[in-house]
Design a protein around this motif. Structure first.
Motif, PDB file in Angstrom:
ATOM      1  N   PRO A  78     -37.686 -28.827  15.218  1.00 39.60           N
ATOM      2  CA  PRO A  78     -37.983 -30.044  15.967  1.00 39.60           C
ATOM      3  C   PRO A  78     -37.888 -29.860  17.484  1.00 39.60           C
ATOM      4  O   PRO A  78     -38.005 -30.813  18.232  1.00 39.60           O
ATOM      5  N   ILE A  79     -37.660 -28.639  17.947  1.00 35.25           N
ATOM      6  CA  ILE A  79     -37.518 -28.420  19.381  1.00 35.25           C
ATOM      7  C   ILE A  79     -38.883 -27.991  19.919  1.00 35.25           C
ATOM      8  O   ILE A  79     -39.225 -26.812  19.933  1.00 35.25           O
ATOM      9  N   CYS A  80     -39.649 -28.966  20.332  1.00 35.73           N
ATOM     10  CA  CYS A  80     -41.026 -28.741  20.761  1.00 35.73           C
ATOM     11  C   CYS A  80     -41.105 -28.627  22.273  1.00 35.73           C
ATOM     12  O   CYS A  80     -40.651 -29.516  22.994  1.00 35.73           O
ATOM     13  N   ASP A  81     -41.686 -27.533  22.731  1.00 36.00           N
ATOM     14  CA  ASP A  81     -41.875 -27.393  24.172  1.00 36.00           C
ATOM     15  C   ASP A  81     -43.353 -27.433  24.551  1.00 36.00           C
ATOM     16  O   ASP A  81     -43.731 -27.099  25.666  1.00 36.00           O
ATOM     17  N   GLU A  82     -44.190 -27.894  23.613  1.00 35.83           N
ATOM     18  CA  GLU A  82     -45.591 -28.096  23.952  1.00 35.83           C
ATOM     19  C   GLU A  82     -45.709 -29.316  24.857  1.00 35.83           C
ATOM     20  O   GLU A  82     -44.844 -30.183  24.872  1.00 35.83           O
ATOM     21  N   ILE A  83     -46.801 -29.363  25.580  1.00 31.33           N
ATOM     22  CA  ILE A  83     -47.059 -30.455  26.513  1.00 31.33           C
ATOM     23  C   ILE A  83     -48.181 -31.315  25.944  1.00 31.33           C
ATOM     24  O   ILE A  83     -49.196 -30.793  25.473  1.00 31.33           O
ATOM     25  N   ALA A  84     -48.008 -32.628  26.003  1.00 32.21           N
ATOM     26  CA  ALA A  84     -49.041 -33.562  25.565  1.00 32.21           C
ATOM     27  C   ALA A  84     -49.885 -33.957  26.771  1.00 32.21           C
ATOM     28  O   ALA A  84     -49.352 -34.257  27.846  1.00 32.21           O
ATOM     29  N   LEU A  85     -51.197 -33.915  26.589  1.00 38.85           N
ATOM     30  CA  LEU A  85     -52.137 -34.332  27.632  1.00 38.85           C
ATOM     31  C   LEU A  85     -53.206 -35.196  26.994  1.00 38.85           C
ATOM     32  O   LEU A  85     -53.479 -35.087  25.808  1.00 38.85           O
ATOM     33  N   ILE A  86     -53.831 -36.034  27.825  1.00 37.97           N
ATOM     34  CA  ILE A  86     -54.871 -36.936  27.321  1.00 37.97           C
ATOM     35  C   ILE A  86     -55.982 -37.071  28.351  1.00 37.97           C
ATOM     36  O   ILE A  86     -55.765 -36.880  29.545  1.00 37.97           O
ATOM     37  N   LYS A  87     -57.158 -37.363  27.837  1.00 34.48           N
ATOM     38  CA  LYS A  87     -58.320 -37.603  28.722  1.00 34.48           C
ATOM     39  C   LYS A  87     -59.096 -38.784  28.165  1.00 34.48           C
ATOM     40  O   LYS A  87     -59.332 -38.878  26.954  1.00 34.48           O
ATOM     41  N   THR A  88     -59.496 -39.683  29.047  1.00 31.88           N
ATOM     42  CA  THR A  88     -60.350 -40.796  28.683  1.00 31.88           C
ATOM     43  C   THR A  88     -61.792 -40.361  28.877  1.00 31.88           C
ATOM     44  O   THR A  88     -62.144 -39.776  29.898  1.00 31.88           O
ATOM     45  N   ILE A  89     -62.614 -40.659  27.888  1.00 29.20           N
ATOM     46  CA  ILE A  89     -64.038 -40.280  27.972  1.00 29.20           C
ATOM     47  C   ILE A  89     -64.789 -41.390  28.677  1.00 29.20           C
ATOM     48  O   ILE A  89     -64.611 -42.539  28.418  1.00 29.20           O
ATOM     49  N   LYS A 113     -60.600 -41.768  23.819  1.00 28.62           N
ATOM     50  CA  LYS A 113     -59.548 -40.920  24.376  1.00 28.62           C
ATOM     51  C   LYS A 113     -59.365 -39.699  23.492  1.00 28.62           C
ATOM     52  O   LYS A 113     -59.438 -39.790  22.261  1.00 28.62           O
ATOM     53  N   VAL A 114     -59.080 -38.570  24.146  1.00 31.83           N
ATOM     54  CA  VAL A 114     -58.825 -37.322  23.436  1.00 31.83           C
ATOM     55  C   VAL A 114     -57.518 -36.756  23.960  1.00 31.83           C
ATOM     56  O   VAL A 114     -57.319 -36.663  25.167  1.00 31.83           O
ATOM     57  N   PHE A 115     -56.614 -36.385  23.032  1.00 31.35           N
ATOM     58  CA  PHE A 115     -55.353 -35.784  23.451  1.00 31.35           C
ATOM     59  C   PHE A 115     -55.234 -34.376  22.908  1.00 31.35           C
ATOM     60  O   PHE A 115     -56.018 -33.943  22.061  1.00 31.35           O
ATOM     61  N   THR A 116     -54.243 -33.671  23.392  1.00 28.32           N
ATOM     62  CA  THR A 116     -53.926 -32.344  22.888  1.00 28.32           C
ATOM     63  C   THR A 116     -52.442 -32.088  23.060  1.00 28.32           C
ATOM     64  O   THR A 116     -51.806 -32.680  23.930  1.00 28.32           O
ATOM     65  N   LEU A 117     -51.909 -31.242  22.227  1.00 25.46           N
ATOM     66  CA  LEU A 117     -50.567 -30.692  22.377  1.00 25.46           C
ATOM     67  C   LEU A 117     -50.768 -29.205  22.622  1.00 25.46           C
ATOM     68  O   LEU A 117     -51.406 -28.533  21.812  1.00 25.46           O
ATOM     69  N   THR A 118     -50.222 -28.698  23.720  1.00 27.75           N
ATOM     70  CA  THR A 118     -50.578 -27.347  24.125  1.00 27.75           C
ATOM     71  C   THR A 118     -49.497 -26.681  24.966  1.00 27.75           C
ATOM     72  O   THR A 118     -48.633 -27.348  25.521  1.00 27.75           O
TER      73      THR A 118
END
Length: 152
Positions: A141-152, A101-106
């Protein structure tokens, strides 16, 4: 023609030049030369005519989990598939190393969804991610990034 290659220590100064506008906007975290050197094996460069036009890193968090971070494409080269090429190259490398799995904060949700990522709650991310990287962000601490993930 765009080609993708592993970064070298001698690329760090040019990489910092490419990412600096996004760092100033608060979109990407600043990485010092020392931090980039320590993690140089994580970086993939996109080059055109031997000039760096983008890069990204694959950072490992567990034996089967990695993160795509510091993904940037130089202004003027966006919309040409450069980011997608960097992500694909990082995913192939991760798969070869056993990542599942690969995630990102973006802030670029639509882009990551276009390459197969799905949104997840930030609380699903490894706790050490928050303290290791997020605490350095000017938005913490006020994060408005979005977390996403992908399964390989």
């Amino acid at each position: 023609m765009i080609h993708y290659t592993k970064a070298k220590l001698s690329d760090i100064i040019l990489m910092q030049d490419v990412v600096q506008p996004e760092v100033e906007k608060g979109i990407i975290l600043f990485r010092s030369s020392d931090e980039m050197a320590t993690n140089i094996r994580s970086y993939i460069l996109a080059k055109e005519d031997e000039k760096i036009i983008g890069f990204g890193a694959l950072h490992f968090h567990a034996d089967d989990l990695a993160e795509i971070r510091s993904l940037v494409v130089k202004d003027g080269f966006r919309g040409r598939g450069v980011g997608k090429g960097i992500v694909q190259t990082l995913m192939v490398e991760g798969e070869g190393l056993g990542v599942k799995k690969v995630f990102t904060l973006t802030y670029q949700k639509a882009f990551f969804e276009s390459v197969g990522f799905s949104e997840i709650p930030k609380e699903a991310l490894p706790t050490h991610k928050i303290w290791a990287d997020c605490i350095k962000c000017k938005h913490f601490p006020i994060c408005d990034e979005i977390a996403l993930i992908k399964t390989i």
